[in-house]
Design a protein around this motif. Sequence first.
Motif, PDB file in Angstrom:
ATOM      1  N   TRP A  33      30.502  35.524  31.575  1.00 32.82           N
ATOM      2  CA  TRP A  33      31.549  34.813  31.786  1.00 32.82           C
ATOM      3  C   TRP A  33      31.396  33.623  32.426  1.00 32.82           C
ATOM      4  N   PRO A  34      32.246  32.645  32.100  1.00 32.16           N
ATOM      5  CA  PRO A  34      32.357  31.156  32.532  1.00 32.16           C
ATOM      6  C   PRO A  34      32.507  31.273  34.313  1.00 32.16           C
ATOM      7  N   VAL A  35      32.065  30.364  34.696  1.00 38.37           N
ATOM      8  CA  VAL A  35      32.261  30.388  36.351  1.00 38.37           C
ATOM      9  C   VAL A  35      32.953  29.154  36.730  1.00 38.37           C
ATOM     10  N   THR A  36      33.685  29.496  37.983  1.00 36.85           N
ATOM     11  CA  THR A  36      34.562  28.403  38.693  1.00 36.85           C
ATOM     12  C   THR A  36      34.442  28.675  40.228  1.00 36.85           C
ATOM     13  N   SER A  37      34.881  27.844  40.730  1.00 36.73           N
ATOM     14  CA  SER A  37      34.731  27.876  42.260  1.00 36.73           C
ATOM     15  C   SER A  37      35.658  28.470  42.895  1.00 36.73           C
ATOM     16  N   GLY A  38      35.508  29.300  43.847  1.00 37.82           N
ATOM     17  CA  GLY A  38      36.671  29.839  44.490  1.00 37.82           C
ATOM     18  C   GLY A  38      36.156  29.834  46.068  1.00 37.82           C
ATOM     19  N   THR A  39      37.209  30.282  46.870  1.00 37.10           N
ATOM     20  CA  THR A  39      37.230  30.123  48.308  1.00 37.10           C
ATOM     21  C   THR A  39      37.567  31.423  48.881  1.00 37.10           C
ATOM     22  N   ILE A  40      36.464  32.074  49.889  1.00 35.33           N
ATOM     23  CA  ILE A  40      36.978  33.156  50.390  1.00 35.33           C
ATOM     24  C   ILE A  40      38.091  33.140  51.340  1.00 35.33           C
ATOM     25  N   VAL A  41      39.213  34.053  51.364  1.00 39.92           N
ATOM     26  CA  VAL A  41      40.203  33.699  52.094  1.00 39.92           C
ATOM     27  C   VAL A  41      40.249  35.077  53.002  1.00 39.92           C
ATOM     28  N   GLU A  42      39.581  36.114  52.735  1.00 32.47           N
ATOM     29  CA  GLU A  42      39.129  37.274  53.809  1.00 32.47           C
ATOM     30  C   GLU A  42      38.026  37.767  53.729  1.00 32.47           C
TER      31      GLU A  42
END
Length: 152
Positions: A33-42
């Motif tokens: 799958w494609p990859v994007t950046s994310g942020t841990i919110v919990e």
Amino acid sequence: MTRLMALALMLIGGAAFVYLWKLGEKGQSAAHWPVTSGTIVESRLDVRPHPGGDGQREDYLPQLRYRYSVGGQIHESSIRRYPNPGAMQSREQAEAVLARYPHGAVVRVYYNPERPQVACLEPGEHWTAWAGKALTLIVAAAGLVLLLKGND
């Protein structure tokens, strides 16, 4: 009665095998799958009494939630991998997972290009899928043996 039980075991084992197979396939597909950046919110540890236990044992469930964007659309997910491993009996193992994903960390998110709301942090099939598939095949095989013995 034996025939009914045998058929039930075969049906339950077979259905569970197909379900776990599909989850495993999703995990394997995620590697492409494609990859994007994310942020841990919990990122927190959920401690629960072990089901069916004597109250002395506990299960530890790393709770993760992350936010990511695809095509300007914001998504959230809590799936670490497929199948999501769930509770652990070792506090140290659960804390090690949380240490990899602390609150606020920027992470790689693998998302399904056809359904961007479906995502995970760790592609690949988790070992529990293989163990589960083996167990479901044993259940289905037990049903088959029971059915064949009942016809003798």
